[in-house]
Each structure stands twice: as structure tokens, then as C-alpha cells.
Enzyme design. Structure first.
Site, PDB file in Angstrom:
ATOM      1  N   ARG A 152      42.002 -30.658 -56.109  1.00  0.00           N
ATOM      2  CA  ARG A 152      41.915 -30.055 -54.826  1.00  0.00           C
ATOM      3  C   ARG A 152      41.975 -30.846 -53.488  1.00  0.00           C
ATOM      4  O   ARG A 152      42.277 -30.731 -52.636  1.00  0.00           O
ATOM      5  CB  ARG A 152      40.382 -29.285 -54.890  1.00  0.00           C
ATOM      6  CG  ARG A 152      40.524 -27.987 -55.605  1.00  0.00           C
ATOM      7  CD  ARG A 152      39.068 -27.400 -55.523  1.00  0.00           C
ATOM      8  NE  ARG A 152      38.964 -25.885 -56.267  1.00  0.00           N
ATOM      9  CZ  ARG A 152      38.350 -24.968 -56.420  1.00  0.00           C
ATOM     10  NH1 ARG A 152      36.865 -25.305 -55.441  1.00  0.00           N
ATOM     11  NH2 ARG A 152      38.314 -24.077 -56.869  1.00  0.00           N
TER      12      ARG A 152
ATOM     13  N   ASP B 197      28.953 -20.571 -41.413  1.00  0.00           N
ATOM     14  CA  ASP B 197      29.708 -21.092 -42.204  1.00  0.00           C
ATOM     15  C   ASP B 197      29.933 -22.479 -41.752  1.00  0.00           C
ATOM     16  O   ASP B 197      29.806 -22.832 -40.793  1.00  0.00           O
ATOM     17  CB  ASP B 197      30.870 -20.278 -42.769  1.00  0.00           C
ATOM     18  CG  ASP B 197      31.333 -20.535 -44.380  1.00  0.00           C
ATOM     19  OD1 ASP B 197      30.874 -19.578 -45.071  1.00  0.00           O
ATOM     20  OD2 ASP B 197      31.907 -21.792 -44.511  1.00  0.00           O
TER      21      ASP B 197
END
Length: 294
Positions: free
Chosen positions: A53, A164
Site C-alpha cells: 500500500r 475523520d
């Protein structure tokens, strides 16, 4: 912590940046950094996932290897934290996911709270902690707007805070634009009322109704850092977030939630999460629905 630069622990294969290897020293640094700043525990079994990733970030930042990325993190930890969180965590969400929570809010909790607050002159506050791309808070906003209307309280001071850490997720939440194939959890009636179908360059997309935007405030927040809001909140949604945290981090987080919830306030967790053996401030009153004691 000192981390070795490109060496035997961080070598690059000749076939391109997809073959860059995440060395021992760099993985130890990343594991410690992620735990300190994000509360996420990365075991050795996550090493290949992290390597794969983070390859995207190496390309985006034009960095030669993971040692250079570690140096980049040390030079500007706050600036890269959101991007790192986006890469190593999985943002899986949808409208009206775990519908029993919304049903409890719609049929029982919101009417009770609205009636009480109208008589006492109070405000209503809900927090979507770990809101991802915004489906959760906007689904809650649909329910809230409808119940406020039904109770004749559309002018009440009622708001949903959505937070977030991921910059990309927050951007989409602020935009409130979603592909039509992402609206599956919304009933046809609610789609017609609350989602505005796009045309031209927005063909195949829908935007949330301005009324929902009025109810939802989207802000960046790291759950492990200081919280600027004072509360109290009537309900906190923290679903599919703590699965990344270890036990001590969960205990601290749930205690902080309890401190911000009003007496009898509710905490909603994801279907695979539980407070059992972690926190005594709450009692289980439904499927992953907890009420603050006292």
C-alpha cells in the site's frame, strides 16, 4: 528512533518501484510511528500489506525507497499523517450500514430527545467519529431531518459532527457527491427526496440535498489527539474504527467518549466490536448499541 538509510535492510529490485522492499529497520519505524500517532497495531503479518500500500505514496512523493519515506515522516509527521492513515486502513462504508442503529434512532431515541429538548430548550448533537467518505453522517442526517419534521421541530438546534483523519475521505464527505451504484442502502423514497441526481459531467452521480449539508459539519480529527469539542453529545457513532486499536487504546478512547456523552447518551459500535471487558461506563441495550450509565 534512528532509522538506517537505504542499505541491505531496504533494497530496490531492478524491476521498478513495485519491487521496492520494506526492510526490517523501516518496518520497525513505521510500526512504532503508526502506533504512536494513530493507535493502530501493525503485527509482522501486516508487513506485506504495508509494503504494497505504501508503494503508492512512494510514487506520489517521488521517493526512491522506504528509508526515504521514513525520513519524510520524521521531517513532517503531522503533514503526512492523514495520507498514511488513508493508506494503511480500509475505508469500507455505505449508506444505512447496520440499519438497526438507524431504526433505533428513528423510532425511539430521536423522538424522545427532541421532545425533551424542546421543553427544556436544549440542543441535540450527534458525532460520527471515523466518518470516512460521509455515507454514515448523511444517512443519519436523513433520519434526523425527517424526525425533526415529524415532531414539528425543524428549527431546533440539531447538528451532526463528522470527523475523520483521511484527507481524501474528508474531501468526498464535504463534497457529498456519490456514484449512483453507491446508493444501494437508501430507500427509493429517500433517494427521491434527499439525493439530487447529476447531469452532464455529473451523469452517473448524485449529490446530497442542501438540507443534509445544513445538518452535517465535516472536520479533520485524530481520535488519539486532543479534541476541540466540549460536548455533550447525545449519541456517538464509532463503527468499524476500534478494530484497528489494541486494548489500552480502546480503553482510553471509550473513557473519553463517556466523558463527552450526556447522561443516558448512546454509543454505537460496529457489528464485530464490543465493550465487553473493556469499559464499565456503558451498558449494552441493543445490537452493538450501548447506553452511558448514570
Amino acid at each position: 528512533m534512528a532509522v538506517a538509510t537505504a542499505s541491505a535492510s531496504s533494497s530496490k529490485a531492478p524491476s521498478g518501484d513495485d519491487a521496492i522492499l520494506l526492510g526490517d529497520a523501516e518496518f520497525r519505524f513505521l510500526r512504532d510511528f503508526v502506533y504512536e500517532h494513530l493507535g493502530i497495531s501493525l503485527g509482522e503479518h501486516k508487513r506485506q500489506l504495508v509494503q504494497g500500500r505504501l508503494a503508492r505514496r512512494l510514487r506520489a512523493l517521488r521517493l526512491p525507497d522506504y528509508a526515504a519515506y521514513c525520513e519524510f515522516l520524521r521531517s513532517d509527521p503531522a503533514g503526512e499523517l492523514g495520507e498514511l492513515a488513508s493508506v494503511i486502513s480500509t475505508n469500507v462504508t455505505s449508506f444505512f450500514r447496520e440499519p438497526h442503529h438507524y431504526e433505533l434512532m428513528e423510532k425511539q431515541l430521536l423522538p424522545q430527545w427532541i421532545k425533551k429538548k424542546r421543553s427544556e430548550g436544549g440542543r441535540l448533537r450527534i458525532w460520527s467519529a471515523g466518518c470516512s467518505t460521509g455515507e454514515e453522517p448523511y444517512a443519519m442526517a436523513m433520519v434526523l431531518a425527517e424526525v425533526l419534521e415529524q415532531c414539528g421541530a425543524s428549527g431546533m438546534d440539531a447538528k451532526i459532527l463528522a470527523t475523520d483523519l483521511s484527507p481524501q475521505a474528508l474531501d468526498q464527505a464535504r463534497n457529498g457527491v456519490y456514484a449512483l451504484d453507491k446508493l444501494g442502502g437508501i430507500s427509493e423514497e429517500r433517494r427521491r427526496r434527499w439525493m439530487m441526481r447529476g447531469a452532464g459531467e455529473y451523469e452517473g452521480y448524485a449529490c446530497v440535498h442542501p438540507r443534509l449539508r445544513e445538518l452535517v459539519t465535516v472536520q479533520p480529527l485524530n481520535l488519539l489527539h486532543e479534541w476541540p469539542m466540549r460536548g455533550p453529545f447525545d449519541a456517538i457513532f464509532c463503527r468499524n474504527v476500534v478494530i484497528y486499536f489494541d486494548q489500552p487504546t480502546k480503553q482510553r478512547l471509550f473513557s473519553r467518549y463517556a466523558a463527552l456523552l450526556s447522561a443516558g447518551g448512546y454509543l454505537f459500535l460496529g457489528h464485530s466490536e464490543s465493550l465487553h471487558g473493556i469499559n464499565e461506563d456503558f451498558e449494552l441495550v441493543g445490537r452493538t448499541a450501548y447506553r452511558k450509565r448514570g
